[in-house]
Structure formats: structure tokens, C-alpha cells
Design a protein around this motif. Structure first.
Motif, PDB file in Angstrom:
ATOM      1  N   ASP A  40     -73.071  56.127  64.956  1.00  0.00           N
ATOM      2  CA  ASP A  40     -71.850  56.754  65.425  1.00  0.00           C
ATOM      3  C   ASP A  40     -72.119  57.119  67.095  1.00  0.00           C
ATOM      4  O   ASP A  40     -72.685  58.336  67.260  1.00  0.00           O
ATOM      5  N   SER A  50     -66.392  49.406  68.330  1.00  0.00           N
ATOM      6  CA  SER A  50     -65.979  51.030  67.856  1.00  0.00           C
ATOM      7  C   SER A  50     -66.680  51.401  68.014  1.00  0.00           C
ATOM      8  O   SER A  50     -68.136  51.406  68.671  1.00  0.00           O
ATOM      9  N   ARG A  84     -59.502  46.562  64.704  1.00  0.00           N
ATOM     10  CA  ARG A  84     -61.438  46.463  64.383  1.00  0.00           C
ATOM     11  C   ARG A  84     -62.025  45.989  63.537  1.00  0.00           C
ATOM     12  O   ARG A  84     -63.221  45.926  63.965  1.00  0.00           O
ATOM     13  N   ARG A  85     -61.511  46.968  62.526  1.00  0.00           N
ATOM     14  CA  ARG A  85     -62.142  46.697  61.205  1.00  0.00           C
ATOM     15  C   ARG A  85     -62.581  45.446  61.431  1.00  0.00           C
ATOM     16  O   ARG A  85     -63.357  44.766  60.248  1.00  0.00           O
ATOM     17  N   GLU A  86     -61.378  44.198  61.711  1.00  0.00           N
ATOM     18  CA  GLU A  86     -61.130  42.860  61.169  1.00  0.00           C
ATOM     19  C   GLU A  86     -62.188  41.880  61.914  1.00  0.00           C
ATOM     20  O   GLU A  86     -62.034  40.743  61.627  1.00  0.00           O
ATOM     21  N   GLU A  99     -68.343  53.212  65.751  1.00  0.00           N
ATOM     22  CA  GLU A  99     -69.338  53.400  65.671  1.00  0.00           C
ATOM     23  C   GLU A  99     -70.467  51.750  64.846  1.00  0.00           C
ATOM     24  O   GLU A  99     -70.187  51.186  65.615  1.00  0.00           O
ATOM     25  N   ARG A 132     -76.787  52.993  60.297  1.00  0.00           N
ATOM     26  CA  ARG A 132     -75.499  52.875  61.165  1.00  0.00           C
ATOM     27  C   ARG A 132     -75.431  54.097  62.193  1.00  0.00           C
ATOM     28  O   ARG A 132     -76.292  55.666  61.923  1.00  0.00           O
ATOM     29  N   GLY A 192     -57.052  50.587  64.346  1.00  0.00           N
ATOM     30  CA  GLY A 192     -58.681  50.593  64.037  1.00  0.00           C
ATOM     31  C   GLY A 192     -58.564  49.404  62.718  1.00  0.00           C
ATOM     32  O   GLY A 192     -59.110  48.826  62.710  1.00  0.00           O
ATOM     33  N   MET A 193     -57.503  49.195  62.452  1.00  0.00           N
ATOM     34  CA  MET A 193     -57.536  48.079  61.338  1.00  0.00           C
ATOM     35  C   MET A 193     -58.062  46.248  61.683  1.00  0.00           C
ATOM     36  O   MET A 193     -59.068  45.610  61.418  1.00  0.00           O
TER      37      MET A 193
END
Lengths: 225, 225
Positions: free
Chosen positions: A135, A124, B67-69, A126, A133, B64-65
Motif C-alpha cells: 500500500d 490504485s 478501479r477494482r474492475e 495498492e 501486497r 473505487g468500483m
DNA sequence: TCTTCGACGATCAGGATACGCATGTGCTCT
DNA sequence: AGAGCACATGCGTATCCTGATCGTCGAAGA
């Protein structure tokens, strides 16, 4: 983050150097294959931008030499337009990405960001560690959601540490990646910036490992008793 | 190597599947974002080929989902031609590479190879012996999973022993590798550090061989009665 | 097999030192 | 003029080395 550009055309090379520096990278520029190869072999870079069309030694050759030497920094190859056979050859020779000339500098930067992120194991844009955090895309840092203002050097240092979260980073490694080549090693600037960052983000973000260097740990990654 | 293709256009999807299978990959094909997301979330893939222009759920959203997972398989994104803003967005959303349609399948394969090589090419930097684990990259030592704090010299000594696991290492050899060149040989610093390490990691990690030196043995390597 | 003695290794604690931190100062570039 | 930076200095402390003492192993002799 430290970048090496190997580009024989002075105009383009210098333009790239300037642009990347404006984006917070420490940039070294090499104008021919031999010197470029030497730089990449002896210095530590986070990524390399390599033009394939070089005089004397060909870019592909340089790339092959690096890989055989065990150098595994991400390499972004610049090719002439529409020569996709070159691209395939480049990728098979160990390139991580390529870009056809002419290109948008914005795209080059986006690709470099992605390369570096991937090479350091972060998917990511981020980076997080505890309440901090960062970015990488916007260059913003927040603490518990509150924006924190960091100076350029502070940001570079923090960014490098967060890219190598959990790793012990030596002072020399930090110096090498934040500054380009020639820099007086006998100075305590690193300590000074660590102090400043700690003041802004809290003393516990950066851990000192005496005799070895610094380390940035995510408490979430260390489920300890 | 297992690949997931998320592509809504059946013709292209099946063609890709066939080509990749001919190249020795095990391929799953998903025809929409929702199913594709589900597959990527539940199965283990070595790489994913993701079309951005999907019906229902957009490709960027799916990415995005994932990566967030915490899914971090390499993702190669397929974009419409010439929409380089899409590309930049994709890279920033966590894609590892992109390819503009139409493309040469040969190039797709070369890029996938590069992606997988990059993702799996990171050799482990961990040394283990019994319950002790030492990560040379991060400079961390753990005992039964619990982090242990070692000083610089302690770490150096332990590191050398673990690199020469099972071998008897003489005192002079240790001194030569921990200190630079000239160092007073008539001192018992090595013994002192061995003692300290034993206190922190347990007395049985380092074995003393009288008259010869020390040795670090992995009980797993010595299946004896 | 048991005991004794010598040599080698382990441990401890105090002083020396290098290390890292936190200031302050002046220079440079906007 | 101001901010940011490199560099210097002084201070506190974790870490290291030293030297002395204590513990242990193993061989030799009874």
C-alpha cells in the motif's frame, strides 16, 4: 522513487526536500532554471516539482525544452495563486498537474503519489504481485495478509520494483532511483537488499535476470503452461 | 475521443456536454452514480469527468468500483470548493486529476487534454517478427505467447537484429554493437549465439546470408508465393 | 545435369570468468 | 544500546569464449 525539485526560493525548496525525503523519496534540489533543466535532462527522475517563477530561465521554458527532448517524466507545476491562465499554459506546455501557492505539503505529496502512480500505469494505491501486497499510501507491506516489516531501503527497492512490475530493472536503474545523485556505484548494496527482501517475502518474488538486472513478476499476469 | 460525464446537476452537465462537443469530443452524459458506473463499466471511454457529490451512490464509490474492475481510463474528479481533504481522498482512490467547482471550462478542457495525452502517449515498445515478440521495455521475449528465457548476450543480439528487421547485418556490425570497442574479431561467438537463439526460437527466425551476415525477416512483411 | 571440392558456417564441449548470493564487520544515526 | 546501513570477502554457478570437428552450400568442371 527519485524526485527533482526546481525551486529558486531556498526556504521553500529545502522544506520540500526534507518533507519528501521523510516520505521516502530520494530528492535532488535545483535552485535555478538552467541547472534544473540540466539535471532533468541528464538524470532519471520519477517526477519533477517545477516552480514556474524562476529567475533567468522561466519554468515554462524549461518544461518545453524537456518535452522537446523527449523527457516524459510527470511534472507537477507550482504557480502563483489565482493565475489560472498560467496553469492552462503550463498544462498545454506538457505539465501533468499544478498546485497553487501556498499549498498544503500533504496535498503536494498526495498529488505526487497520484502522478507517479499514473505514470507507471497503476491506478490504485495498492500494488499487488502474487501474495505480496504493498500500500503506497500507508507504506505497509503484507504477505498473504500477514503484515511484514521492511526497513526503509527494503521498502524503497520493493516499491520501485512493484511500480515497474514485469519490467527488467537494471542495478544502475535501481541505484539511481533509490539514492540521490552521488553514490558509489561499486557496491553491492542492491544485491544485499534483494537478499533481505527475499528472506522476508520468499525467494520467488524477485527474479534475477543475469547480466540485465532484476524483475518482479505477478504470477497472475503470466498464464503459462 | 470519447468522454463520459457523470454529473447530477442537469444545468452544469449539459453545459459541459455542449462545450466538450464543441471541442471535438464524443460525449455521453450520466445523471446518477448507478447509471454512470454502468456506462463506465460497459463502454470504452478515453476519459471520464466524475462529480463526487452524487445522489444514491457516491462518486468516490463509483471510482473505487471501476478501479477494482480494472477500468483504468483517466478520471477527472469534480469537487466542491476548498474541500481539499476530498481531493486527497479522490486522488488516493484512483483519480488522475481533480478540479474544484466552480471552474473555468477552458481549464477543464486543458486538463482533459493533458490527461488523454498522458494516457495514450505511451508508445508501444514491442518488436515482433513472426511468432517472436520482444518487449524492449520489459526485456522480455516470447514465442507464440510463451515466455522464452534468453541470456544477456542472446538478448542483445536478437534485439539488434529485430531493430534492423529485414536488413542484412554483418558479423562485424553485430560485434561492434554487442561488445564495447575492442574485441577480438577472430572469434566465432556470434555464430555460437545465433545457434543458441535458433535452438530457443526456431531455426527459421534468423536467416544466414553466406558471405555477408545474418538477417531477421518477418514473414508478414514478405507476402510471397 | 550431376559430381566433386573448397570454403564458410554450425555445432559441441571443456575451462575460464564474471556474476550474483550470502555471509560478516564496523560505522552512523536514533 | 540497538537498529539499519554501506561495504568487504568468499563461494558456487550460470554464462561466455575458445578451439576443434562436423555439416552444408555453391561454384566449377565433366
Amino acid at each position: 522513487m527519485r524526485i527533482l525539485i526546481v525551486e529558486d526560493e531556498p526556504t521553500l525548496g529545502n522544506q520540500l526536500k526534507t518533507t519528501l525525503e521523510q516520505n521516502g523519496y530520494a530528492v535532488d534540489l535545483s535552485v535555478d532554471g538552467e541547472d534544473g533543466h540540466f539535471m532533468g535532462s541528464t538524470e532519471e527522475y520519477d517526477a519533477v516539482v517545477l516552480d514556474l517563477g524562476l529567475p533567468e530561465i522561466d519554468g515554462l521554458t524549461v518544461l518545453g525544452m524537456w518535452r522537446r527532448e523527449g523527457r516524459n517524466f510527470p511534472v507537477l507545476v507550482l504557480t502563483a495563486r489565482d493565475s489560472w491562465s498560467d496553469k492552462v499554459a503550463g498544462l498545454d506546455a506538457g505539465a501533468d498537474d499544478y498546485l497553487a501557492k501556498p499549498f498544503q505539503t500533504e496535498e503536494l505529496i498526495a498529488r505526487l503519489r497520484a502522478l507517479i502512480r499514473r505514470a507507471t500505469g497503476n491506478a490504485s494505491s495498492e500494488l499487488t504481485a502474487g501474495d505480496v501486497r504493498l500500500d503506497t499510501r500507508s507504506g505497509r507491506v503484507t504477505l498473504k495478509g500477514e503484515p511484514v516489516k521492511l526497513t526503509a531501503q527494503e521498502y524503497k527497492l520493493l516499491s520501485y520494483l512493484m511500480h515497474h512490475k514485469g519490467k527488467v530493472v537494471s542495478r544502475t536503474e535501481l541505484i539511481e532511483h533509490i539514492y540521490d545523485q552521488d553514490f558509489d556505484r561499486d557496491s553491492n548494496t542492491i544485491e544485499v537488499f534483494v537478499t533481505r527482501i527475499r528472506k522476508k517475502l520468499g525467494a520467488d518474488v524477485i527474479t534475477t535476470i543475469r547480466g540485465l538486472g532484476y524483475s518482479l513478476d505477478d504470477p497472475a499476469d503470466q498464464p503459462r503452461g
